[in-house]
Design an enzyme around this catalytic site. Structure first.
Site, PDB file in Angstrom:
ATOM      1  N   TYR A  18     -12.139   2.781   4.131  1.00 48.76           N
ATOM      2  CA  TYR A  18     -12.259   2.409   2.722  1.00 48.76           C
ATOM      3  C   TYR A  18     -11.911   3.611   1.841  1.00 48.76           C
ATOM      4  O   TYR A  18     -11.136   3.496   0.891  1.00 48.76           O
ATOM      5  CB  TYR A  18     -13.674   1.911   2.427  1.00 48.76           C
ATOM      6  CG  TYR A  18     -13.861   1.375   1.030  1.00 48.76           C
ATOM      7  CD1 TYR A  18     -13.636   0.036   0.747  1.00 48.76           C
ATOM      8  CD2 TYR A  18     -14.249   2.214  -0.012  1.00 48.76           C
ATOM      9  CE1 TYR A  18     -13.799  -0.451  -0.543  1.00 48.76           C
ATOM     10  CE2 TYR A  18     -14.413   1.739  -1.299  1.00 48.76           C
ATOM     11  CZ  TYR A  18     -14.189   0.400  -1.550  1.00 48.76           C
ATOM     12  OH  TYR A  18     -14.348  -0.080  -2.832  1.00 48.76           O
ATOM     13  N   HIS A  22      -8.648   4.062  -0.744  1.00 41.68           N
ATOM     14  CA  HIS A  22      -8.851   4.318  -2.170  1.00 41.68           C
ATOM     15  C   HIS A  22      -8.322   5.687  -2.599  1.00 41.68           C
ATOM     16  O   HIS A  22      -7.913   5.851  -3.748  1.00 41.68           O
ATOM     17  CB  HIS A  22     -10.325   4.144  -2.550  1.00 41.68           C
ATOM     18  CG  HIS A  22     -10.678   2.712  -2.774  1.00 41.68           C
ATOM     19  ND1 HIS A  22     -10.836   1.822  -1.744  1.00 41.68           N
ATOM     20  CD2 HIS A  22     -10.871   2.017  -3.916  1.00 41.68           C
ATOM     21  CE1 HIS A  22     -11.118   0.634  -2.239  1.00 41.68           C
ATOM     22  NE2 HIS A  22     -11.148   0.727  -3.567  1.00 41.68           N
ATOM     23  N   TYR A  41     -14.366   4.973 -13.598  1.00 43.40           N
ATOM     24  CA  TYR A  41     -14.627   3.989 -12.533  1.00 43.40           C
ATOM     25  C   TYR A  41     -15.048   4.735 -11.273  1.00 43.40           C
ATOM     26  O   TYR A  41     -14.314   5.573 -10.768  1.00 43.40           O
ATOM     27  CB  TYR A  41     -13.345   3.199 -12.310  1.00 43.40           C
ATOM     28  CG  TYR A  41     -13.396   2.013 -11.383  1.00 43.40           C
ATOM     29  CD1 TYR A  41     -14.536   1.632 -10.700  1.00 43.40           C
ATOM     30  CD2 TYR A  41     -12.253   1.248 -11.186  1.00 43.40           C
ATOM     31  CE1 TYR A  41     -14.546   0.538  -9.860  1.00 43.40           C
ATOM     32  CE2 TYR A  41     -12.253   0.141 -10.353  1.00 43.40           C
ATOM     33  CZ  TYR A  41     -13.398  -0.203  -9.697  1.00 43.40           C
ATOM     34  OH  TYR A  41     -13.396  -1.297  -8.866  1.00 43.40           O
ATOM     35  N   TRP A  76      -3.916  -6.287  -3.591  1.00 40.40           N
ATOM     36  CA  TRP A  76      -4.918  -5.283  -3.216  1.00 40.40           C
ATOM     37  C   TRP A  76      -6.084  -5.948  -2.499  1.00 40.40           C
ATOM     38  O   TRP A  76      -6.554  -5.459  -1.479  1.00 40.40           O
ATOM     39  CB  TRP A  76      -5.398  -4.520  -4.448  1.00 40.40           C
ATOM     40  CG  TRP A  76      -6.429  -3.476  -4.130  1.00 40.40           C
ATOM     41  CD1 TRP A  76      -7.780  -3.605  -4.261  1.00 40.40           C
ATOM     42  CD2 TRP A  76      -6.211  -2.177  -3.591  1.00 40.40           C
ATOM     43  NE1 TRP A  76      -8.415  -2.455  -3.857  1.00 40.40           N
ATOM     44  CE2 TRP A  76      -7.468  -1.554  -3.441  1.00 40.40           C
ATOM     45  CE3 TRP A  76      -5.077  -1.458  -3.235  1.00 40.40           C
ATOM     46  CZ2 TRP A  76      -7.614  -0.264  -2.943  1.00 40.40           C
ATOM     47  CZ3 TRP A  76      -5.227  -0.172  -2.740  1.00 40.40           C
ATOM     48  CH2 TRP A  76      -6.489   0.407  -2.600  1.00 40.40           C
ATOM     49  N   TRP A  77      -6.561  -7.060  -3.043  1.00 37.26           N
ATOM     50  CA  TRP A  77      -7.672  -7.774  -2.397  1.00 37.26           C
ATOM     51  C   TRP A  77      -7.294  -8.195  -0.978  1.00 37.26           C
ATOM     52  O   TRP A  77      -8.095  -8.058  -0.062  1.00 37.26           O
ATOM     53  CB  TRP A  77      -8.071  -8.991  -3.214  1.00 37.26           C
ATOM     54  CG  TRP A  77      -8.827  -8.687  -4.475  1.00 37.26           C
ATOM     55  CD1 TRP A  77      -9.357  -7.490  -4.877  1.00 37.26           C
ATOM     56  CD2 TRP A  77      -9.138  -9.623  -5.499  1.00 37.26           C
ATOM     57  NE1 TRP A  77      -9.980  -7.623  -6.086  1.00 37.26           N
ATOM     58  CE2 TRP A  77      -9.865  -8.928  -6.497  1.00 37.26           C
ATOM     59  CE3 TRP A  77      -8.872 -10.975  -5.692  1.00 37.26           C
ATOM     60  CZ2 TRP A  77     -10.330  -9.542  -7.650  1.00 37.26           C
ATOM     61  CZ3 TRP A  77      -9.345 -11.593  -6.840  1.00 37.26           C
ATOM     62  CH2 TRP A  77     -10.072 -10.882  -7.809  1.00 37.26           C
TER      63      TRP A  77
END
Length: 103
Positions: A18, A22, A41, A76-77
């Site tokens: 993950y 990112h 963010y 992206w999802w």
């Protein structure tokens, strides 16, 4: 400026993956978020529960979770779906209501 928070669930054992994905966030996704008013963010991981906790500031109509109709976000999802629990549309987000804020 509005603050928004949400949680997501990471599948066990995928914390490093993950983070890797990112750290290499797609430039077009980052640009879309910024153009939509998303800033400041951050995403945190609770390693005991695999819960990802995200917080962001928004200056537009909505936050990152409101961009689900955008093809970049959908891509992206789909890219992240193998390492996260998702909704039927691959969205990983569970909104959280703000109950307290201290400035």
């Amino acid at each position: 400026m509005k603050r928004e928070a949400f949680k997501m669930f990471l599948k066990p054992g995928f914390g490093e993956e993950y983070t890797r994905r990112h750290n290499a966030i797609w430039p077009e996704l980052k640009a879309l978020l910024k153009e939509s008013g998303v800033s400041d963010y951050s995403i945190y991981l609770d390693k005991d529960t695999n819960i990802l906790f995200a917080v962001q500031k928004t200056s537009g109509e909505g936050g990152s979770q409101d961009l689900g109709d955008n093809p970049i976000v959908q891509k992206w999802w789909a890219y992240m779906a193998d390492i996260m629990e998702t909704n039927p549309d691959n969205s990983p987000v569970i909104p959280l209501p703000e109950l307290f804020y201290m400035e």
